[in-house]
Design a protein around this motif. Structure first.
Motif, PDB file in Angstrom:
ATOM      1  N   THR A 172       0.842  -1.209   0.000  1.00 47.20           N
ATOM      2  CA  THR A 172       0.000   0.000   0.000  1.00 47.20           C
ATOM      3  C   THR A 172       0.870   1.249   0.000  1.00 47.20           C
ATOM      4  OG1 THR A 172      -1.750  -1.143   1.201  1.00 47.20           O
ATOM      5  CG2 THR A 172      -1.781   1.254   1.301  1.00 47.20           C
ATOM      6  N   ILE A 176       0.754   4.040  -2.902  1.00 46.44           N
ATOM      7  CA  ILE A 176       0.293   5.410  -2.609  1.00 46.44           C
ATOM      8  C   ILE A 176       1.436   6.416  -2.781  1.00 46.44           C
ATOM      9  CG2 ILE A 176      -0.590   6.914  -0.754  1.00 46.44           C
ATOM     10  CD1 ILE A 176      -2.770   5.162  -1.946  1.00 46.44           C
ATOM     11  N   THR A 179       1.932   6.949  -6.461  1.00 43.53           N
ATOM     12  CA  THR A 179       0.825   7.750  -6.997  1.00 43.53           C
ATOM     13  C   THR A 179       0.991   9.215  -6.605  1.00 43.53           C
ATOM     14  OG1 THR A 179      -0.578   5.818  -6.689  1.00 43.53           O
ATOM     15  CG2 THR A 179      -1.696   7.889  -7.075  1.00 43.53           C
ATOM     16  N   VAL A 183       1.261  12.081  -9.451  1.00 44.92           N
ATOM     17  CA  VAL A 183       0.250  13.124  -9.673  1.00 44.92           C
ATOM     18  C   VAL A 183       0.826  14.504  -9.350  1.00 44.92           C
ATOM     19  CG1 VAL A 183      -1.777  11.649  -9.372  1.00 44.92           C
ATOM     20  CG2 VAL A 183      -0.822  12.814  -7.392  1.00 44.92           C
ATOM     21  N   MET A 225      -7.660  16.857  -4.463  1.00 43.04           N
ATOM     22  CA  MET A 225      -7.107  15.498  -4.499  1.00 43.04           C
ATOM     23  C   MET A 225      -5.816  15.434  -3.682  1.00 43.04           C
ATOM     24  SD  MET A 225      -4.413  13.791  -6.107  1.00 43.04           S
ATOM     25  CE  MET A 225      -3.911  15.009  -7.300  1.00 43.04           C
ATOM     26  N   LEU A 229      -5.138  13.074  -0.520  1.00 40.57           N
ATOM     27  CA  LEU A 229      -4.057  12.083  -0.597  1.00 40.57           C
ATOM     28  C   LEU A 229      -3.061  12.312   0.549  1.00 40.57           C
ATOM     29  CD1 LEU A 229      -3.972   9.827  -2.600  1.00 40.57           C
ATOM     30  CD2 LEU A 229      -2.450  11.173  -4.042  1.00 40.57           C
ATOM     31  N   PHE A 232      -4.602  10.927   3.643  1.00 39.64           N
ATOM     32  CA  PHE A 232      -4.488   9.458   3.692  1.00 39.64           C
ATOM     33  C   PHE A 232      -3.054   9.032   3.992  1.00 39.64           C
ATOM     34  CE2 PHE A 232      -8.458   8.351   1.119  1.00 39.64           C
ATOM     35  CZ  PHE A 232      -9.025   7.660   2.163  1.00 39.64           C
ATOM     36  N   LEU A 236      -0.993   6.680   7.028  1.00 45.40           N
ATOM     37  CA  LEU A 236      -0.339   5.535   6.381  1.00 45.40           C
ATOM     38  C   LEU A 236       1.121   5.458   6.784  1.00 45.40           C
ATOM     39  CD1 LEU A 236      -0.417   3.201   4.319  1.00 45.40           C
ATOM     40  CD2 LEU A 236       0.204   4.861   2.572  1.00 45.40           C
TER      41      LEU A 236
ATOM     42  N   THR B  56     -13.367   9.961  -2.654  1.00 51.44           N
ATOM     43  CA  THR B  56     -12.529   9.555  -1.520  1.00 51.44           C
ATOM     44  C   THR B  56     -13.351   8.767  -0.509  1.00 51.44           C
ATOM     45  OG1 THR B  56     -11.364  11.652  -1.823  1.00 51.44           O
ATOM     46  CG2 THR B  56     -10.917  10.439   0.217  1.00 51.44           C
ATOM     47  N   GLY B  60     -12.783   4.892   0.147  1.00 54.87           N
ATOM     48  CA  GLY B  60     -12.289   4.531   1.480  1.00 54.87           C
ATOM     49  C   GLY B  60     -13.204   3.527   2.160  1.00 54.87           C
ATOM     50  N   MET B 101      -8.314   0.494   3.130  1.00 55.33           N
ATOM     51  CA  MET B 101      -9.048   1.763   3.085  1.00 55.33           C
ATOM     52  C   MET B 101      -8.166   2.845   2.456  1.00 55.33           C
ATOM     53  SD  MET B 101     -10.327   4.179   6.191  1.00 55.33           S
ATOM     54  CE  MET B 101      -8.679   4.764   6.483  1.00 55.33           C
ATOM     55  N   VAL B 102      -6.906   2.906   2.909  1.00 56.53           N
ATOM     56  CA  VAL B 102      -5.981   3.916   2.383  1.00 56.53           C
ATOM     57  C   VAL B 102      -5.695   3.644   0.905  1.00 56.53           C
ATOM     58  CG1 VAL B 102      -3.615   4.772   2.526  1.00 56.53           C
ATOM     59  CG2 VAL B 102      -4.937   4.436   4.608  1.00 56.53           C
ATOM     60  N   LEU B 103      -5.465   2.375   0.574  1.00 57.36           N
ATOM     61  CA  LEU B 103      -5.103   2.035  -0.808  1.00 57.36           C
ATOM     62  C   LEU B 103      -6.236   2.373  -1.780  1.00 57.36           C
ATOM     63  CD1 LEU B 103      -3.088   0.632  -2.741  1.00 57.36           C
ATOM     64  CD2 LEU B 103      -4.276  -1.498  -2.283  1.00 57.36           C
ATOM     65  N   GLY B 105      -9.091   4.022  -1.127  1.00 58.25           N
ATOM     66  CA  GLY B 105      -9.518   5.423  -0.966  1.00 58.25           C
ATOM     67  C   GLY B 105      -8.577   6.373  -1.698  1.00 58.25           C
ATOM     68  N   GLY B 106      -7.268   6.145  -1.582  1.00 58.94           N
ATOM     69  CA  GLY B 106      -6.288   7.014  -2.249  1.00 58.94           C
ATOM     70  C   GLY B 106      -6.384   6.915  -3.756  1.00 58.94           C
ATOM     71  N   LEU B 107      -6.478   5.685  -4.248  1.00 64.45           N
ATOM     72  CA  LEU B 107      -6.543   5.512  -5.712  1.00 64.45           C
ATOM     73  C   LEU B 107      -7.846   6.071  -6.273  1.00 64.45           C
ATOM     74  CD1 LEU B 107      -4.988   1.942  -6.151  1.00 64.45           C
ATOM     75  CD2 LEU B 107      -3.903   4.153  -6.541  1.00 64.45           C
ATOM     76  N   THR B 109      -9.454   8.566  -5.069  1.00 61.76           N
ATOM     77  CA  THR B 109      -9.312  10.032  -5.038  1.00 61.76           C
ATOM     78  C   THR B 109      -8.642  10.524  -6.326  1.00 61.76           C
ATOM     79  OG1 THR B 109      -9.078   9.929  -2.648  1.00 61.76           O
ATOM     80  CG2 THR B 109      -8.375  11.955  -3.698  1.00 61.76           C
ATOM     81  N   VAL B 110      -7.581   9.829  -6.700  1.00 65.72           N
ATOM     82  CA  VAL B 110      -6.876  10.221  -7.938  1.00 65.72           C
ATOM     83  C   VAL B 110      -7.780   9.981  -9.153  1.00 65.72           C
ATOM     84  CG1 VAL B 110      -4.867   9.717  -9.383  1.00 65.72           C
ATOM     85  CG2 VAL B 110      -4.638   9.748  -6.906  1.00 65.72           C
TER      86      VAL B 110
END
Lengths: 480, 167
Positions: A172, A176, A179, A183, A225, A229, A232, A236, B56, B60, B101-103, B105-107, B109-110
């Motif tokens: 993860t 993230i 990403t 971005v 965004m 991010l 999040f 994380l 998001t 999430g 949730m983070v994975l 949710g983050g993707l 969001t993008v």
């Protein structure tokens, strides 16, 4: 009347760092994109990195052929350089997310010019870290057994195992972080695309930039965004090294079975990452002549962060000793005596000196503003943090409950070569990154540069040409 | 076919003034370009809040639910029975829940940003100038042919360096 004494070199609040040497947007584009031109030094550094990587990769092939027995393991010390280096590289990655996400949420201005470097460092560090558990398992072609996927044997991983948590946390984190880096790069790639004259490269950049045009709706959604991010990424980054610490804390071994591990690991990770940021950013600002972007004030603010995290780490070391004494647990006490004054004294004192003693120098403003000292200190921090993981892992396994199990550990040439090769792998990717993509965030630096205005009555720091006024010699250390 | 005018500005306040004037004249169909996000432009445009947050939230929640589901389902399907312990234990599974949730949710969001911003764009030439990613602010105004002269005068009055016809 009380007169407050003025310090000779007043501190600059880390939220307020400015770029007085940068006048307009054109200068930002010109100077940052100039870093993309390769020099002889870049080719030489890349050559060295590739050689180190090939040496490490070749040694790994040797190990796969001849077996893990060549890696210096000495039962019961069956976790050695590979797990130490895995934790080390995951830790290095943490500063990138701290600088790009957490400091973004806290609106710390000094992050602006160093966060791109730190983010790229995160991605490459986590890529490097991810290799080590695969190297460590000895049969790398079976690593995918850790991933839950439908298979013909109908077997699924045990989700109560910290090793499975690790797989989820690291993958993860890598996804993230990558990403987040990509971005964030999109607007800058669009800038490069529109400056580029080489048609092939321009087409390549056009694809990478996804047709970004800097329109207001794009920026509006982008900003939102980026905020989410970052929100999040913040928990994380705290969770990833906590999960890594569970690899140890879930066991009952002396020295590992302790609740302080998650915050202790997170603080150590951020500390080591800031060390690596200094190792990377100080040569970059010098060789690319970017001292007016990554100013002394930026380094000063980052050094304060390094000092703070070193104090947290030092406090955690002392609390560990105190807990061992206060617990009354004979195994725990014996373990810590053996760690600091016994068999492993040399590694423990390397750790304590590099991570607790040398960073105290950062209480001196003169040293915080000295890039040469910061670079030397960053190397000491890197060494100290590698040894911290050595001290956590090896002495515990070499000194468990039964005296007949006690043993020693010495890495062999195989694991040492793979460790060195990992630095080659990391720096190879980093050098390729700085040659192809902007190492400082162009669009975010433009946010700091005052815009050109037709009417100049909106602020006393803007002169009649729309440029920021000079800060003058009284501004502390901007061009020291 | 899109018809309009592309104007380049060098000054931020001139751009904001032009935006406010366009809105005052009920010309609503225009796109603003800026080399870097500026609050001044946001204040002039008063755009709605981005809907990225909906992606998001949904992403999430889906990730969190999937994280709990996959770990509980696999525990029941391939049970590792230890006396006195639950086959499916929600406390360690919270880690899987959180990571997913983070994975996801983050993707998402993008993904939401891409959908709402309409990127990737296949063509980027209409109503765009490469200087908008470098030094210049810009406004692309889509207007009927009979109003183009009025719009051009407005843009020039506010200090546009260059105004060109698009298509």
């Amino acid at each position: 009347m009380a007169v407050s004494a003025q310090p000779l070199r007043p501190n600059v609040a880390s939220a307020n760092v400015q770029l007085p040497g940068v006048e307009d947007y054109g200068q930002v584009d010109r100077e940052i994109s100039a870093t993309l031109n390769p020099s002889k030094g870049w080719f030489a550094a890349l050559g060295v990195a590739i050689l180190l990587f090939l040496w490490g990769a070749g040694t790994w092939m040797y190990q796969i052929y001849w077996g893990l027995g060549n890696a210096g393991y000495n039962p019961p010390v069956m976790w050695g350089v590979y797990i130490i280096t895995f934790v080390f590289w995951v830790g290095i990655g943490h500063a990138g997310t701290l600088i790009s996400a957490i400091l973004f949420l806290f609106r710390a201005g000094f992050r602006t010019t160093i966060y791109r470097c730190a983010e790229a460092m995160t991605v490459f560090a986590v890529m490097t870290a991810g290799l080590f558990p695969i190297i460590h398992i000895g049969r790398p072609w079976k690593f995918f057994w850790l991933i839950p996927y439908p298979n013909w044997r109908l077997i699924w991983p045990n989700f109560k195992s910290p090793l499975v948590w690790d797989v989820f946390a690291i993958s993860t984190y890598l996804t993230i972080s990558t990403t987040f880096l990509y971005v964030g790069l999109i607007p800058d790639i669009a800038t490069l695309r529109d400056r580029c004259t080489n048609p092939v490269r321009k087409r390549f950049l056009a694809v990478l930039s996804l047709g970004w045009r800097n329109s207001e709706p794009e920026w509006r959604h982008f900003a939102r965004m980026y905020l989410f991010l970052a929100a999040f990424s913040t928990p994380l980054v705290l969770s990833v090294h906590s999960v890594v610490s569970f690899d140890f804390a879930m066991a009952i071994n002396p020295g590992w079975h302790t609740t302080i591990f998650p915050p202790y690991f997170v603080a150590g990770a951020i500390y080591s990452g800031i060390g690596m940021v200094f190792t990377i950013i100080i040569p970059i600002r010098k060789f690319f002549k970017l001292e007016h972007y990554v100013t002394i004030n930026h380094l000063d603010a980052a050094a304060k962060l390094a000092l703070f995290t070193s104090l947290v780490v030092g406090c955690a070391y002392l609390v560990e000793f105190w807990v061992a004494w206060y617990s009354g647990n004979a195994f725990e006490k014996d373990y810590f005596m053996n760690r600091v004054f016994g068999q492993w004294w040399w590694s423990a004192w390397i750790m304590l000196t590099c991570n607790m003693i040398f960073p105290l120098s950062l209480f001196s403003q003169r040293l915080r503003r000295n890039p040469t000292w910061l670079f030397i200190l960053s190397i000491l921090i890197n060494i100290g943090m590698w040894y911290e993981r050595f001290v956590i892992i090896v002495p515990t396994l070499a000194h468990e409950f039964e005296p007949w199990q006690w043993s020693g550990y010495l890495p062999s040439w195989v694991d040492t070569s793979i460790l060195i090769g990992s630095f080659g792998w990391f720096f190879m990717w980093f050098l390729l990154f700085i040659r192809n993509l902007p190492v400082i965030a162009i669009a975010e630096v433009k946010e700091v540069v005052p815009p050109r205005l037709r009417s100049h009555a909106r602020g006393t720091d803007i002169d009649s040409s729309g440029h920021h006024r000079d800060y003058g010699t009284e501004t502390p250390g901007e061009f020291d | 076919m899109t018809r309009g005018l592309v104007a380049n500005f060098r000054e931020l306040d001139a751009t904001c003034d032009a935006i406010e004037d366009l809105k005052a004249r009920k010309i609503e169909k225009f796109t603003v370009y800026t080399p870097t996000p500026r609050h001044e432009i946001e204040h002039a445009l008063k755009p709605p809040i981005s809907r990225v947050r909906q992606f998001t939230l949904i992403g999430g929640l889906c990730g969190a639910v999937f994280g709990y589901w996959i770990s509980i389902w696999t525990s029941d399907y391939w049970a590792l029975v230890v006396g006195g312990k639950a086959v499916a234990s929600w406390i360690p599974y919270t880690i899987i829940c959180f990571e997913l949730m983070v994975l996801i949710g983050g993707l998402s969001t993008v993904y939401g940003m891409f959908i709402l911003s309409r990127v990737p764009k296949i063509t980027q030439t209409v109503g765009f100038d490469p200087r908008f990613t470098a030094t210049d602010y810009g406004i692309f105004v889509e207007a009927p042919p009979e109003r183009l002269k009025e719009v051009e005068a407005l843009l020039r009055d506010h200090g546009a360096l260059e105004v060109r016809n698009e298509r």
